[in-house]
Design a protein around this motif. Sequence first.
Motif, short mmCIF file in Angstrom:
data_model
loop_
_atom_site.label_atom_id
_atom_site.label_comp_id
_atom_site.label_asym_id
_atom_site.label_seq_id
_atom_site.Cartn_x
_atom_site.Cartn_y
_atom_site.Cartn_z
N VAL A 1 -2.36 9.11 3.14
CA VAL A 1 -2.38 8.53 2.10
C VAL A 1 -1.83 9.30 1.05
O VAL A 1 -2.29 10.57 0.84
N VAL A 2 -1.07 8.80 0.15
CA VAL A 2 -0.31 9.53 -0.86
C VAL A 2 -0.86 8.69 -2.29
O VAL A 2 -0.49 7.56 -2.32
N THR A 3 -1.32 9.19 -3.40
CA THR A 3 -1.49 8.31 -4.66
C THR A 3 -0.83 9.33 -5.47
O THR A 3 -0.54 10.22 -5.95
N GLY A 4 0.08 8.31 -6.59
CA GLY A 4 0.74 9.13 -7.59
C GLY A 4 1.41 7.80 -8.41
O GLY A 4 0.97 6.83 -8.29
N ALA B 1 9.57 7.37 3.22
CA ALA B 1 10.55 6.67 3.92
C ALA B 1 10.07 5.38 4.44
O ALA B 1 10.79 4.18 4.62
N ALA B 2 8.67 5.33 4.82
CA ALA B 2 7.93 4.16 5.33
C ALA B 2 6.53 4.11 5.14
O ALA B 2 6.12 5.38 5.02
N GLY B 3 6.01 2.94 4.83
CA GLY B 3 4.70 2.96 4.54
C GLY B 3 4.17 1.58 3.69
O GLY B 3 5.06 0.93 3.53
N PRO C 1 8.94 -1.77 0.16
CA PRO C 1 10.50 -1.61 -0.18
C PRO C 1 11.16 -3.20 -0.30
O PRO C 1 11.98 -3.00 -1.14
N ASN C 2 10.48 -4.16 0.10
CA ASN C 2 11.07 -5.36 -0.09
C ASN C 2 10.38 -6.76 -0.13
O ASN C 2 10.68 -7.60 0.35
N ARG D 1 6.91 -5.76 9.29
CA ARG D 1 7.00 -4.18 9.09
C ARG D 1 6.16 -3.59 9.89
O ARG D 1 4.99 -4.00 10.07
N LEU D 2 6.51 -2.20 10.24
CA LEU D 2 5.38 -1.33 10.84
C LEU D 2 5.00 -1.80 12.03
O LEU D 2 3.82 -1.60 12.29
N GLY D 3 5.60 -2.54 12.80
CA GLY D 3 5.12 -2.91 14.27
C GLY D 3 4.15 -3.92 13.89
O GLY D 3 3.37 -4.45 15.20
N ARG D 4 3.94 -4.77 12.81
CA ARG D 4 2.98 -5.73 12.88
C ARG D 4 3.46 -7.21 13.46
O ARG D 4 4.90 -7.26 13.52
N THR D 5 2.64 -8.08 13.22
CA THR D 5 3.17 -9.55 13.53
C THR D 5 3.15 -10.05 12.34
O THR D 5 2.50 -9.82 11.25
#
Length: 258
Positions: A217-220, A244-246, A117-118, A61-65
């Motif tokens: 960064v969002v914390t909650g 949506a993504a993170g 997400p998964n 995900r997010l362009g990683r390997t």
Amino acid sequence: MVSRRILRAVPLPEATPQRFRDVRRLAEVDSTNRYLLDEARRGAATGLVVVADHQTAGRGRLGRTWEAPAGASLLMSVLLRPALGVVDRQLVVMAAAVAMAEAVETATGVRPELKWPNDLLVGNRKLGGILAEASGDAVVVGIGVNVAWPAVPPELDGIATACNLEGGRPATRDGVLGAFLERYGPRLDDLEATRREYRVRLATLGCRVRVERADGVVTGTARDVDPAGHLLVDVDGDGTEVVAAGDVVHLRRDDQRG
Ligand code: BTN
């Protein structure tokens, strides 16, 4: 040159749905997702499955390997052509997460949780991940599960784990693959039940979370998942963020689940 040597046929359990009976097994490929996206563009039918013993350029995900020791992880992709709108297409990915969590439990005795997400987690350590990629009407759902690792490499200590290390008994990639294909059909056939089961298994709900996004960064507290699969996070005293993504980090569980 990317090797595409096809190995022996995978023995599939009798209960494997007809739609997943075309299973190709490769000794080595750059990425099973890339392979199936190309097959999709060439017109391959829905339901084609590819499994590789080793990937030289596995995608995360997010362009990683995505890296895994050869022969130790289940590295697979499924080609689907779902007759669904963009929002509901997310459900075929949720269905894969639920079906894989169920399959791991059946085949290895290890009960993974889901992290938005998964991701499949055991005790906050990553057991598996899913990357869905689309091309036209095709969706390729790629799944990597750490099944039979000799040991956790030092650099992944506390971060990753494998079915055999958690279950204390041998686990096989074909066992998990067969159980997954059995479960994925019914999960795709009842997407509303899948949506409910996904929420039940999603350990993220009710957790204090830190979400690392491209823009900060969002914390909650993670409260819910909307129909498009976005995570709804109550930010302390500052309303609700729709993510949506993170990358999500589970900090601690709150008392209330939404
Ligand atoms: C993640 O980042 O958590 C998702 C990882 C998905 C990895 C799997 S391995 C099989 C398939 N082929 C790929 O190139 N990636 C997915």
